[in-house]
Structure formats: C-alpha cells, structure tokens
Design an enzyme around this catalytic site. Structure first.
Site, mmCIF file in Angstrom:
data_model
loop_
_atom_site.group_PDB
_atom_site.id
_atom_site.type_symbol
_atom_site.label_atom_id
_atom_site.label_comp_id
_atom_site.label_asym_id
_atom_site.label_seq_id
_atom_site.Cartn_x
_atom_site.Cartn_y
_atom_site.Cartn_z
ATOM 1 N N ALA A 232 64.674 70.696 -41.352
ATOM 2 C CA ALA A 232 64.990 69.323 -40.927
ATOM 3 C C ALA A 232 64.853 69.173 -39.413
ATOM 4 C CB ALA A 232 66.390 68.923 -41.407
ATOM 5 N N TYR B 20 45.822 71.493 -38.957
ATOM 6 C CA TYR B 20 46.900 71.775 -38.002
ATOM 7 C C TYR B 20 46.348 72.053 -36.598
ATOM 8 C CZ TYR B 20 50.212 72.064 -41.915
ATOM 9 O OH TYR B 20 50.994 71.780 -43.014
HETATM 10 N N1 LIG Z 1 52.453 69.946 -47.052
HETATM 11 C C1 LIG Z 1 52.662 69.081 -46.097
HETATM 12 O O1 LIG Z 1 52.308 67.891 -46.185
HETATM 13 C C2 LIG Z 1 53.347 69.543 -44.846
HETATM 14 C C3 LIG Z 1 53.786 68.606 -43.884
HETATM 15 C C4 LIG Z 1 54.421 69.094 -42.728
HETATM 16 C C5 LIG Z 1 54.618 70.467 -42.566
HETATM 17 N N2 LIG Z 1 54.161 71.340 -43.508
HETATM 18 C C6 LIG Z 1 54.374 72.816 -43.365
HETATM 19 O O2 LIG Z 1 55.759 73.055 -43.248
HETATM 20 C C7 LIG Z 1 56.063 73.769 -42.041
HETATM 21 C C8 LIG Z 1 57.407 73.324 -41.535
HETATM 22 O O3 LIG Z 1 57.423 71.937 -41.321
HETATM 23 P P1 LIG Z 1 57.975 71.247 -40.006
HETATM 24 O O4 LIG Z 1 57.572 72.047 -38.839
HETATM 25 O O5 LIG Z 1 57.619 69.834 -40.071
HETATM 26 O O6 LIG Z 1 59.540 71.303 -40.212
HETATM 27 P P2 LIG Z 1 60.765 72.261 -39.849
HETATM 28 O O7 LIG Z 1 60.499 73.674 -40.177
HETATM 29 O O8 LIG Z 1 61.910 71.572 -40.466
HETATM 30 O O9 LIG Z 1 60.953 72.087 -38.271
HETATM 31 C C9 LIG Z 1 60.333 72.851 -37.299
HETATM 32 C C10 LIG Z 1 60.378 72.084 -36.007
HETATM 33 O O10 LIG Z 1 61.742 71.802 -35.672
HETATM 34 C C11 LIG Z 1 62.048 72.330 -34.386
HETATM 35 N N3 LIG Z 1 63.400 72.893 -34.413
HETATM 36 C C12 LIG Z 1 63.940 73.717 -35.341
HETATM 37 N N4 LIG Z 1 65.199 74.018 -35.025
HETATM 38 C C13 LIG Z 1 65.469 73.394 -33.867
HETATM 39 C C14 LIG Z 1 66.626 73.301 -33.046
HETATM 40 N N5 LIG Z 1 67.769 73.935 -33.352
HETATM 41 N N6 LIG Z 1 66.555 72.558 -31.934
HETATM 42 C C15 LIG Z 1 65.417 71.921 -31.603
HETATM 43 N N7 LIG Z 1 64.271 71.955 -32.360
HETATM 44 C C16 LIG Z 1 64.317 72.673 -33.474
HETATM 45 C C17 LIG Z 1 61.016 73.417 -34.155
HETATM 46 O O11 LIG Z 1 60.840 73.616 -32.762
HETATM 47 P P3 LIG Z 1 60.690 75.134 -32.212
HETATM 48 O O12 LIG Z 1 59.299 75.546 -32.561
HETATM 49 O O13 LIG Z 1 60.905 74.941 -30.741
HETATM 50 O O14 LIG Z 1 61.738 75.956 -32.855
HETATM 51 C C18 LIG Z 1 59.795 72.845 -34.846
HETATM 52 O O15 LIG Z 1 59.144 71.911 -34.009
HETATM 53 C C19 LIG Z 1 54.868 73.479 -41.125
HETATM 54 O O16 LIG Z 1 54.657 74.468 -40.159
HETATM 55 C C20 LIG Z 1 53.732 73.434 -42.126
HETATM 56 O O17 LIG Z 1 53.312 74.748 -42.434
HETATM 57 C C21 LIG Z 1 53.547 70.901 -44.638
#
Ligand SMILES: NC(=O)c1ccc[n+]([C@@H]2O[C@H](COP(=O)([O-])OP(=O)(O)OC[C@H]3O[C@@H](n4cnc5c(N)ncnc54)[C@H](OP(=O)(O)O)[C@@H]3O)[C@@H](O)[C@H]2O)c1
Length: 324
Positions: A234, A60
C-alpha cells in the site's frame, strides 16, 4: 502445481520482488551506473533473504527496469538458475506525434515481438512466467492461444498467466489455450480491500461501489491459479509513510499495525504482508520497495502468524466501519 517452479524444480518464494522501481524510474533519461548498482544490491538482498521470484513488465521504466536486471544477469550468469523470472506484456505506449493513445494489444504478432524484446533486455533465453498485463478489449482468445503455443514450442516461455483479469476473462482465454493459466496478479492490500468486500457484500447495496470482479478470488482458488497481490505494501501507508492529510481510518490502521508489530517483535511490513498471506488463497504478495532495509523487513512476514481476531481487527480498521 500452485506456485510456479523454475527449471530445476525450485518452487517460487511466498514473496515476489516487484521490479517496477528499478532502472531509474519513468523517465526517458538514459540508464546510469548507479541504477545498475541498485539492481545488483536489490537482487542480492532479495536472494539472500529468501525471495527468488522477480516480477517485471516490458513497460516498467520504459524498458529500463528489465535492462538493468539483464545487466545484473550478464555480470552474474549463475544467478539465473536461482531465480523464477516473470514478465508482462500487452500495454502499448502512446505515439504522440501520430495522435495514437496508450492502448492494449494481445495480437499474436505483438505478443511474440514483445517476448523477444523482454528476453533480449533481461539477457535470458526463456521466461519462467509470462503474464498478459491488462485485458485487451479487442482480444481474440484463439489468437492468444496460438501465440502461447508458439512461445511454448520455441522454449521461450515455461508458464503463462494473466494480470488484472476477471474469472470470465480467464475462462475465455483458457477455453482456447492448451497451456494452463497459472497466475492472476491483482491489486490486493490492506488498503485496497475490494477482494474481500466483494464477498462480504453479497446481497447488499454496498456492493455497487466495489470494482473487484465478483467470483474471481473463488475461481482462481478452484482452478489452482496462483493469486499474486500487486501494491501489497500500500505504498507504505501503514508502515511509516507520512500520513499528513490521511483519513482517520488509515491513521488508526497504521497505529494498529504498529502495535501488532511491537507485540510480535517484527517489522510493520511483516504485519501488513502476513495479513495478506493469512488468506487461504495463499496469495503471493509482490513487494515494490527499492529500499534494502525494507526488502529485508518484508521477508519477516513469512514467519508471522496472525490470529483470526488480529486479522479481522486489521480488516475492520481498514474498512473504517464494522462488518454488516
Ligand atoms: N500487474 C499490475 O498491473 C501491476 C501494477 C503495479 C505494480 N505491479 C507490480 O507490483 C509491484 C509492487 O507494486 P507497487 O510498487 O505499486 O506497490 P507497493 O509495493 O505497495 O509500494 C512500493 C512503493 O511504496 C514505497 N514505500 C513503501 N514503504 C514505504 C514507506 N514506509 N515510506 C515511504 N514509501 C514507502 C516504495 O518506496 P521505496 O522504494 O523508497 O521503498 C515504493 O515506491 C511492482 O514493482 C510491480 O512489480 C503490478
């Protein structure tokens, strides 16, 4: 044991804070003071609002996410015992000047070397949970089992698990590991609904389009393997992100999320996460927002109960077509 517990027997929170957004993002630019301050704030808000489990990966922000988190722990060593820290390994960056592409590596030497890197960046002596990030096509389950044994014996890792793996892959790894695999982290959300569709489409032609590995949800439940959902918000699709150009089903679902949030007087994030958490598999959503107000909004989910009708309404709205 279902949810991982820390050294003091503290059980993991239902929500996990995903640290992928820390460290200044996917650039090779050096870490700045503001990135360390951000990590301090995020950790404080998470802990103050009941989130004690933190999800990392060695890749990351090219290692910077772990480094800033490690700086927080260095400045506040007492925080370590309040946390359950998880990280992942097994993805290697490309070596462009040699023409070597990005690839996976579960060799024993790479696993051991990666854990040392993780511990050093995070400034800790042991990881609570270590996950294999994505299946390595060349994985030799015996070699992985040996690496796990070495890590356990040295005290560097307490629990082991996987991410993005099917039931078959977990069974193979478990066959040669004396350490029980306790976690499988998969992409599951109101937007990515393959984890439900695979069950609904048994016997139906629509199943051919589903990439979620059939039987994995059930296998993890049967074997007491904790399911964690990455991408659980999402990316804000139903919680306020600009929906210009989005499909009708996404727009309709966002409106339904808003309506339920108003009725229950909670945040939209709480509805989206409570929807995941209602499933009897007791999924742990991993939230990736770095926005402090949004982290807080997410934690309202633990107090929300959706009725069956509300749950199915959200599911069907997200599908965009009625159930068969
Ligand atoms: N195991 C795997 O292969 C894998 C892959 C990907 C991720 N992960 C883990 O899962 C965690 C979460 O995944 P993710 O970050 O991809 O997905 P997520 O939690 O669905 O989305 C977070 C992202 O969405 C944005 N966001 C959320 N609400 C919003 C809104 N109302 N308006 C605009 N933007 C918004 C956030 O920006 P802001 O920061 O500005 O709120 C952030 O960039 C990661 O941190 C990581 O630890 C694991």
């Amino acid at each position: 044991m279902k949810l991982p517990i820390n050294e003091n027997g503290l059980p993991a929170s239902r929500l996990i804070y995903g640290c992928m957004g820390l460290g200044g993002g996917w650039t090779k630019d050096p870490i700045e003071a503001k990135h360390i301050s951000q990590a301090h704030e995020v950790v404080e808000v998470a802990l103050d609002n009941g989130i004690n489990m933190f999800d990392h990966a060695d890749i990351y922000a090219f290692g910077k996410a772990e480094t800033v988190f490690g700086q927080v722990l260095k400045e506040n060593p007492a925080l370590r015992e309040k946390m359950i820290i998880q990280s992942k390994l097994g993805i290697r960056f490309p070596i462009e000047d040699k023409g070597i592409p990005a690839r996976y590596d579960f060799s024993k030497s790479y696993i051991l070397e990666s854990v040392d890197g993780i511990l050093s960046r995070l400034n800790i002596d042991y990881l609570d949970v270590l996950l294999l990030h994505r299946p390595d096509t060349l994985m030799d389950a015996r070699e992985v089992g040996e690496a796990f044994n070495t890590l356990k014996a040295s005290g560097k890792v307490r629990y082991f698990g996987v991410s993005n793996m099917s039931a078959g892959q977990i069974r193979l790894l478990q066959r040669y590991s004396t350490e029980k695999l306790v976690v499988n982290q998969l992409e599951m959300s109101l937007d990515k609904i393959g984890w439900l569709e695979t069950g609904v489409h048994v016997n139906q032609i629509a199943a051919r389009d589903n990439v979620f590995p059939e039987g994995t949800l059930e296998y993890c439940q049967l074997k007491n393997i904790q399911l964690q959902a990455w991408g659980s918000l999402a990316k804000g699709l139903y919680t306020g992100r600009n929906l210009e150009g989005a499909s009708e089903k996404v727009k309709n679902t966002a409106l339904l999320v808003q309506k339920l949030a108003e009725e229950k007087q909670v945040s939209r994030e709480a509805i989206v996460l409570a929807w995941l958490m209602k499933h009897p598999a007791a999924i742990q959503p991993v939230i990736g927002t770095t926005n402090l107000a949004r982290i807080k909004a997410c934690t309202e989910a633990v107090n929300v109960t959706l009725s069956r009708d509300e749950w199915y309404s959200l599911y069907v709205s997200s599908r965009g077509v009625n159930l068969p």
